[in-house]
Scaffold this motif. Structure first.
Motif, short mmCIF file in Angstrom:
data_model
loop_
_atom_site.label_atom_id
_atom_site.label_comp_id
_atom_site.label_asym_id
_atom_site.label_seq_id
_atom_site.Cartn_x
_atom_site.Cartn_y
_atom_site.Cartn_z
N SER A 4 0.85 -1.17 0.00
CA SER A 4 0.00 0.00 0.00
C SER A 4 0.89 1.23 0.00
O SER A 4 2.07 1.14 -0.32
CB SER A 4 -0.92 -0.02 1.23
OG SER A 4 -1.92 0.97 1.13
N HIS A 5 0.37 2.36 0.41
CA HIS A 5 1.12 3.61 0.47
C HIS A 5 1.52 3.88 1.91
O HIS A 5 0.84 3.48 2.85
CB HIS A 5 0.26 4.77 -0.06
CG HIS A 5 -1.03 4.91 0.67
ND1 HIS A 5 -1.18 5.73 1.77
CD2 HIS A 5 -2.23 4.31 0.49
CE1 HIS A 5 -2.42 5.64 2.22
NE2 HIS A 5 -3.07 4.79 1.46
N SER A 6 2.62 4.57 2.10
CA SER A 6 3.05 4.92 3.46
C SER A 6 2.86 6.40 3.75
O SER A 6 3.04 6.83 4.89
CB SER A 6 4.52 4.53 3.68
OG SER A 6 5.35 5.22 2.77
N ASP A 7 2.48 7.17 2.74
CA ASP A 7 2.20 8.58 2.98
C ASP A 7 0.77 8.70 3.55
O ASP A 7 0.07 7.70 3.68
CB ASP A 7 2.36 9.40 1.70
CG ASP A 7 1.41 8.97 0.60
OD1 ASP A 7 0.94 7.82 0.60
OD2 ASP A 7 1.13 9.79 -0.29
N SER A 8 0.38 9.90 3.92
CA SER A 8 -0.96 10.10 4.47
C SER A 8 -1.52 11.44 4.03
O SER A 8 -0.80 12.30 3.53
CB SER A 8 -0.92 10.07 6.01
OG SER A 8 -0.40 11.29 6.52
N ASP A 50 -3.81 4.07 8.05
CA ASP A 50 -4.14 4.32 6.64
C ASP A 50 -2.92 4.05 5.78
O ASP A 50 -1.92 4.76 5.86
CB ASP A 50 -4.62 5.76 6.46
CG ASP A 50 -4.92 6.08 5.00
OD1 ASP A 50 -5.25 5.16 4.24
OD2 ASP A 50 -4.82 7.26 4.63
N GLY A 51 -2.99 3.01 4.98
CA GLY A 51 -1.86 2.63 4.14
C GLY A 51 -0.83 1.80 4.87
O GLY A 51 -0.34 0.81 4.36
N VAL A 75 1.18 -1.86 4.04
CA VAL A 75 2.63 -1.88 3.87
C VAL A 75 3.27 -2.88 4.82
O VAL A 75 4.06 -3.74 4.42
CB VAL A 75 3.21 -0.46 4.10
CG1 VAL A 75 4.71 -0.49 4.21
CG2 VAL A 75 2.77 0.48 3.00
N ILE A 76 2.95 -2.77 6.10
CA ILE A 76 3.56 -3.64 7.11
C ILE A 76 3.02 -5.06 6.97
O ILE A 76 3.75 -6.04 7.20
CB ILE A 76 3.37 -3.07 8.53
CG1 ILE A 76 4.00 -1.67 8.64
CG2 ILE A 76 3.94 -4.02 9.58
CD1 ILE A 76 5.49 -1.61 8.29
N SER A 126 4.53 3.23 -1.00
CA SER A 126 4.71 4.61 -1.46
C SER A 126 4.40 4.82 -2.92
O SER A 126 5.26 5.16 -3.72
CB SER A 126 6.11 5.12 -1.15
OG SER A 126 6.25 5.25 0.24
N CYS A 127 3.18 4.60 -3.28
CA CYS A 127 2.69 4.97 -4.60
C CYS A 127 1.82 6.21 -4.42
O CYS A 127 0.62 6.11 -4.25
CB CYS A 127 1.87 3.84 -5.22
SG CYS A 127 2.84 2.39 -5.65
#
Length: 139
Positions: A76-80, A88-89, A93-94, A117-118
């Protein structure tokens, strides 16, 4: 059967939440300092899990099981978003990282990859066209 370590996964989720922590929530906007630090941390975790780590030109972090020609890409994404939820995301990722660890612990290698991180338009990335990250991940 794969065995997931839920305690390790929760520790990693909590550590990832320290990047841009707001109490409650996180602020890890795409390409900001907290986002870049979180991606660097994640790249280290992926490498520690024995994955080959690459970071492309738009910042996608990919960990791939060495020697596997074809794999299912999970993550998933790691930004928010500003003041976003800490899971969220991050949970995707984890979770992907933990699946890759479980394959490695089983000793079979397995077709596991983890990706993060997409950035997308919903993340309000500065100056990046909305198609940049998905296109680079597919190539």
């Amino acid at each position: 059967m794969l065995r997931i370590d839920p305690q390790r996964m929760l520790r990693d989720l909590r550590e990832l939440a320290t990047f841009g922590a707001l109490h409650p929530g996180v602020d890890r906007r795409a390409f900001g300092d907290a986002d870049r630090a979180a991606r660097a941390w994640l790249a280290g975790r992926l490498a520690d899990a024995g994955l080959d780590v690459t970071v492309d030109d738009v910042g996608n972090v990919v960990g791939r099981t060495p020697g596997v020609a074809r794999a299912v890409l999970v993550g998933s994404h790691s930004d928010s978003v500003p003041a976003g939820g800490w899971l969220d995301g991050a949970l995707g990722v984890i979770g992907a990282l933990e699946v890759a660890r479980a394959f490695a612990a089983r000793g079979a290698g397995g077709p596991a990859s983890a990706s993060t991180s997409c950035p997308s338009p919903t993340r309000r990335a500065r100056s990046w066209p909305p198609w940049a990250a998905p296109r680079s991940a597919a190539s």
